[in-house]
Motif scaffolding. Structure first.
Motif, PDB file in Angstrom:
ATOM      1  N   GLU A 151      -5.938  -4.250  14.412  1.00 59.76           N
ATOM      2  CA  GLU A 151      -4.561  -4.095  13.954  1.00 59.76           C
ATOM      3  C   GLU A 151      -4.500  -3.302  12.657  1.00 59.76           C
ATOM      4  O   GLU A 151      -3.568  -2.523  12.433  1.00 59.76           O
ATOM      5  N   LEU A 152      -5.500  -3.489  11.801  1.00 59.29           N
ATOM      6  CA  LEU A 152      -5.552  -2.701  10.575  1.00 59.29           C
ATOM      7  C   LEU A 152      -5.723  -1.223  10.900  1.00 59.29           C
ATOM      8  O   LEU A 152      -5.040  -0.364  10.332  1.00 59.29           O
ATOM      9  N   ALA A 153      -6.629  -0.905  11.815  1.00 56.21           N
ATOM     10  CA  ALA A 153      -6.873   0.492  12.181  1.00 56.21           C
ATOM     11  C   ALA A 153      -5.611   1.144  12.737  1.00 56.21           C
ATOM     12  O   ALA A 153      -5.284   2.289  12.404  1.00 56.21           O
ATOM     13  N   ALA A 154      -4.885   0.402  13.576  1.00 60.21           N
ATOM     14  CA  ALA A 154      -3.665   0.955  14.162  1.00 60.21           C
ATOM     15  C   ALA A 154      -2.583   1.166  13.113  1.00 60.21           C
ATOM     16  O   ALA A 154      -1.905   2.204  13.087  1.00 60.21           O
ATOM     17  N   ALA A 155      -2.431   0.181  12.230  1.00 52.86           N
ATOM     18  CA  ALA A 155      -1.369   0.264  11.225  1.00 52.86           C
ATOM     19  C   ALA A 155      -1.696   1.282  10.146  1.00 52.86           C
ATOM     20  O   ALA A 155      -0.820   2.013   9.675  1.00 52.86           O
ATOM     21  N   ALA A 156      -2.965   1.348   9.732  1.00 56.06           N
ATOM     22  CA  ALA A 156      -3.348   2.218   8.625  1.00 56.06           C
ATOM     23  C   ALA A 156      -3.355   3.690   9.017  1.00 56.06           C
ATOM     24  O   ALA A 156      -3.436   4.554   8.145  1.00 56.06           O
ATOM     25  N   SER A 157      -3.262   3.973  10.299  1.00 49.69           N
ATOM     26  CA  SER A 157      -3.279   5.376  10.733  1.00 49.69           C
ATOM     27  C   SER A 157      -2.075   6.142  10.194  1.00 49.69           C
ATOM     28  O   SER A 157      -2.111   7.374  10.103  1.00 49.69           O
ATOM     29  N   SER A 158      -1.023   5.419   9.811  1.00 49.63           N
ATOM     30  CA  SER A 158       0.173   6.075   9.283  1.00 49.63           C
ATOM     31  C   SER A 158       0.114   6.262   7.773  1.00 49.63           C
ATOM     32  O   SER A 158       1.023   6.850   7.185  1.00 49.63           O
ATOM     33  N   LEU A 159      -0.942   5.750   7.136  1.00 51.77           N
ATOM     34  CA  LEU A 159      -1.080   5.855   5.690  1.00 51.77           C
ATOM     35  C   LEU A 159      -2.080   6.943   5.320  1.00 51.77           C
ATOM     36  O   LEU A 159      -3.061   7.152   6.027  1.00 51.77           O
ATOM     37  N   PRO A 160      -1.846   7.645   4.204  1.00 52.44           N
ATOM     38  CA  PRO A 160      -2.803   8.681   3.786  1.00 52.44           C
ATOM     39  C   PRO A 160      -4.075   8.103   3.180  1.00 52.44           C
ATOM     40  O   PRO A 160      -5.080   8.801   3.067  1.00 52.44           O
ATOM     41  N   ALA A 161      -4.045   6.835   2.798  1.00 55.01           N
ATOM     42  CA  ALA A 161      -5.183   6.234   2.100  1.00 55.01           C
ATOM     43  C   ALA A 161      -6.341   5.967   3.057  1.00 55.01           C
ATOM     44  O   ALA A 161      -6.151   5.718   4.256  1.00 55.01           O
ATOM     45  N   ARG A 162      -7.552   5.985   2.514  1.00 55.32           N
ATOM     46  CA  ARG A 162      -8.724   5.547   3.273  1.00 55.32           C
ATOM     47  C   ARG A 162      -8.675   4.033   3.417  1.00 55.32           C
ATOM     48  O   ARG A 162      -8.117   3.333   2.581  1.00 55.32           O
ATOM     49  N   ALA A 211       0.818  -1.214   0.000  1.00 55.28           N
ATOM     50  CA  ALA A 211       0.000   0.000   0.000  1.00 55.28           C
ATOM     51  C   ALA A 211       0.850   1.262   0.000  1.00 55.28           C
ATOM     52  O   ALA A 211       0.430   2.298  -0.531  1.00 55.28           O
ATOM     53  N   ALA A 212       2.046   1.196   0.583  1.00 54.30           N
ATOM     54  CA  ALA A 212       2.915   2.369   0.635  1.00 54.30           C
ATOM     55  C   ALA A 212       3.366   2.814  -0.761  1.00 54.30           C
ATOM     56  O   ALA A 212       3.790   3.956  -0.939  1.00 54.30           O
ATOM     57  N   ARG A 213       3.243   1.919  -1.744  1.00 56.29           N
ATOM     58  CA  ARG A 213       3.668   2.242  -3.109  1.00 56.29           C
ATOM     59  C   ARG A 213       2.550   2.858  -3.940  1.00 56.29           C
ATOM     60  O   ARG A 213       2.787   3.309  -5.058  1.00 56.29           O
ATOM     61  N   PHE A 214       1.325   2.840  -3.433  1.00 48.67           N
ATOM     62  CA  PHE A 214       0.182   3.276  -4.217  1.00 48.67           C
ATOM     63  C   PHE A 214      -0.609   4.346  -3.477  1.00 48.67           C
ATOM     64  O   PHE A 214      -0.577   4.431  -2.249  1.00 48.67           O
ATOM     65  N   SER A 215      -1.346   5.138  -4.253  1.00 54.14           N
ATOM     66  CA  SER A 215      -2.377   5.984  -3.654  1.00 54.14           C
ATOM     67  C   SER A 215      -3.702   5.338  -4.009  1.00 54.14           C
ATOM     68  O   SER A 215      -3.943   4.991  -5.162  1.00 54.14           O
ATOM     69  N   GLY A 216      -4.550   5.150  -3.051  1.00 50.11           N
ATOM     70  CA  GLY A 216      -5.817   4.465  -3.272  1.00 50.11           C
ATOM     71  C   GLY A 216      -6.323   3.880  -1.975  1.00 50.11           C
ATOM     72  O   GLY A 216      -5.669   3.971  -0.936  1.00 50.11           O
ATOM     73  N   GLU A 217      -7.475   3.261  -2.019  1.00 43.55           N
ATOM     74  CA  GLU A 217      -8.085   2.713  -0.819  1.00 43.55           C
ATOM     75  C   GLU A 217      -7.386   1.434  -0.371  1.00 43.55           C
ATOM     76  O   GLU A 217      -6.828   0.696  -1.176  1.00 43.55           O
ATOM     77  N   LEU A 218      -7.477   1.181   0.933  1.00 41.68           N
ATOM     78  CA  LEU A 218      -6.992  -0.063   1.519  1.00 41.68           C
ATOM     79  C   LEU A 218      -8.200  -0.767   2.133  1.00 41.68           C
ATOM     80  O   LEU A 218      -8.779  -0.281   3.101  1.00 41.68           O
ATOM     81  N   ASN A 219      -8.616  -1.871   1.545  1.00 50.63           N
ATOM     82  CA  ASN A 219      -9.788  -2.614   2.010  1.00 50.63           C
ATOM     83  C   ASN A 219      -9.353  -3.971   2.537  1.00 50.63           C
ATOM     84  O   ASN A 219      -8.557  -4.664   1.900  1.00 50.63           O
ATOM     85  N   ALA A 220      -9.874  -4.369   3.693  1.00 54.25           N
ATOM     86  CA  ALA A 220      -9.563  -5.676   4.270  1.00 54.25           C
ATOM     87  C   ALA A 220     -10.841  -6.481   4.427  1.00 54.25           C
ATOM     88  O   ALA A 220     -11.896  -5.926   4.756  1.00 54.25           O
TER      89      ALA A 220
END
Length: 241
Positions: free
Chosen positions: A87-98, A29-38
């Motif tokens: 864990e996703l919520a905690a980790a994704a907080s550092s990413l600009p993506a939704r 995800a760090a290589r792309f701009s876009g949504e992160l869905n789990a």
């Protein structure tokens, strides 16, 4: 330079797979701009087995668990889903993506294939990635994918793993942007299937689905190792990027 865009979809059927998907998916995800869905998928086959008298399961750690039932299995899926989402919520907080999280019931391959948009990158969790000895394997074909090639090269370097390229068909060539330790060219689809079946459980397989021959469950079937798969067509909005 145009920034790469793609929706990243993390798929897992239990927490062990979710942990693998999240560990690798955040790097992707760090290589792309876009949504992160789990998505945590409650496998229909597992629930069906849990309803049978005397059912037993084998955990990803190899432990045999008996005395399970449909209710206890549903509760286990719920616990795994809650842990995955936290864990996703905690980790994704550092990413600009939704980001988003969902639970589904069905078969992972079918659900993710049906839900995937053209151009999505699917990260499907497999066995725990506790060791560093497993290969990063790039399945190359006639459909070039520079972004996946870069991911393969970077993951091998970052995780200190050997990089191997498997050529999916007779027209394929090893990508010039990838520097593998080994290049393998199976002579036909059956030889390719055997090559993929021999991959260790801590392998990370990377492929554009446009390069995967039909009826290749080692790539799109139930999880055995972690996979990074690109859906096999460009996104409809890519032309305007």
């Amino acid at each position: 330079m145009t920034e790469a865009r793609a929706r990243i979809v993390l798929g897992a059927t239990c927490y062990a797979e979710a942990h693998s998907a999240l560990r690798i998916g955040l790097r992707v995800a760090a290589r792309f701009s876009g949504e992160l869905n789990a998505v945590l998928i409650e496998e229909e086959a597992v629930l069906a087995i849990a309803r049978r008298p005397g059912a037993r399961i084998i955990t990803p750690a190899g432990q045999r668990v008996s005395g399970i039932g449909a209710e206890s299995m549903a509760a286990a899926f719920l616990r795994d889903a809650e842990r995955f989402e936290r864990e996703l919520a905690a980790a994704a907080s550092s990413l600009p993506a939704r980001w988003s999280f969902a639970r589904r019931t069905g078969r992972m391959a079918a659900l993710l294939t049906e839900a995937a948009l053209a151009g999505d990158v699917l990260v499907l969790g497999g066995a725990p990635l506790a060791r560093t000895s497993g290969d990063v394997v790039y399945l190359a074909g006639s459909h070039a994918d520079p972004e996946l090639e870069a991911i393969a090269q970077d993951l091998a370097a970052d995780l200190h793993r050997p990089l191997k390229v498997i050529l999916a068909d007779e027209t394929a060539a090893a990508p010039e942007t990838v520097v593998p330790r080994e290049v393998i060219r199976p002579r036909d689809a059956e030889a390719l299937r055997r090559e993929l079946a021999r991959l260790a459980s801590d392998t990370i397989l990377i492929a554009n689905l446009a390069n995967v021959p039909p009826d290749m469950p080692e790539v799109s079937g139930p999880a055995r190792f972690t996979r990074i798969l690109r859906s096999n067509a460009p996104r409809e909005d890519a032309a305007g990027d």
